[in-house]
Design a protein around this motif. Sequence first.
Motif, PDB file in Angstrom:
ATOM      1  N   VAL A   1       0.843  -1.206   0.000  1.00  0.00           N
ATOM      2  CA  VAL A   1       0.000   0.000   0.000  1.00  0.00           C
ATOM      3  C   VAL A   1       0.870   1.243   0.000  1.00  0.00           C
ATOM      4  O   VAL A   1       0.639   2.179  -0.772  1.00  0.00           O
TER       5      VAL A   1
ATOM      6  N   TRP B   1       0.976   3.742  -3.292  1.00  0.00           N
ATOM      7  CA  TRP B   1       0.504   5.111  -3.181  1.00  0.00           C
ATOM      8  C   TRP B   1       1.566   6.049  -2.620  1.00  0.00           C
ATOM      9  O   TRP B   1       1.267   7.132  -2.148  1.00  0.00           O
TER      10      TRP B   1
ATOM     11  N   ILE C   1      -5.964   3.108   3.952  1.00  0.00           N
ATOM     12  CA  ILE C   1      -6.235   1.748   3.501  1.00  0.00           C
ATOM     13  C   ILE C   1      -5.277   0.757   4.149  1.00  0.00           C
ATOM     14  O   ILE C   1      -5.598  -0.417   4.311  1.00  0.00           O
ATOM     15  N   ALA C   2      -4.104   1.210   4.553  1.00  0.00           N
ATOM     16  CA  ALA C   2      -3.120   0.322   5.178  1.00  0.00           C
ATOM     17  C   ALA C   2      -3.633  -0.252   6.496  1.00  0.00           C
ATOM     18  O   ALA C   2      -3.204  -1.339   6.907  1.00  0.00           O
TER      19      ALA C   2
END
Length: 130
Positions: A37, A41, A52-53
Amino acid sequence: MDTNKIQHLQMILGIINRMASNSFALKGWTVTLVVGVYAFWGQQSNKKLFLIAYIPIIAFWLLDSFYLLQERQFRKLYNAVHQLEGYGINFNIERKPGTLVAYYRSVISLTEILFYIPLIGIATIILSCL
């Protein structure tokens, strides 16, 4: 020791080993996905994408705790079978269902805390530095 008892204990040990290897694999996947991730990103400046991580960290923490709970239950079964006499061996692998308290204890166990809390801390530090 009776051969049936030895075979039953070996069968339970095989299950315990699978639970432990599943737990180890989950820890590897957690690190891989979190690093992925950040790498994917890394060029972005949008902090929301880095949130999101936390998803694989928390999801795999809960799943890893489930495997730990299963492993603990099979260890109890192993100890119970070990104490049985030879005539009591029926190759049963049923165990008592885990309670919510037992699952919570797995979530906050030392091995889980020492792995997942630092990951959350690192993710938080990286997110705050953006």
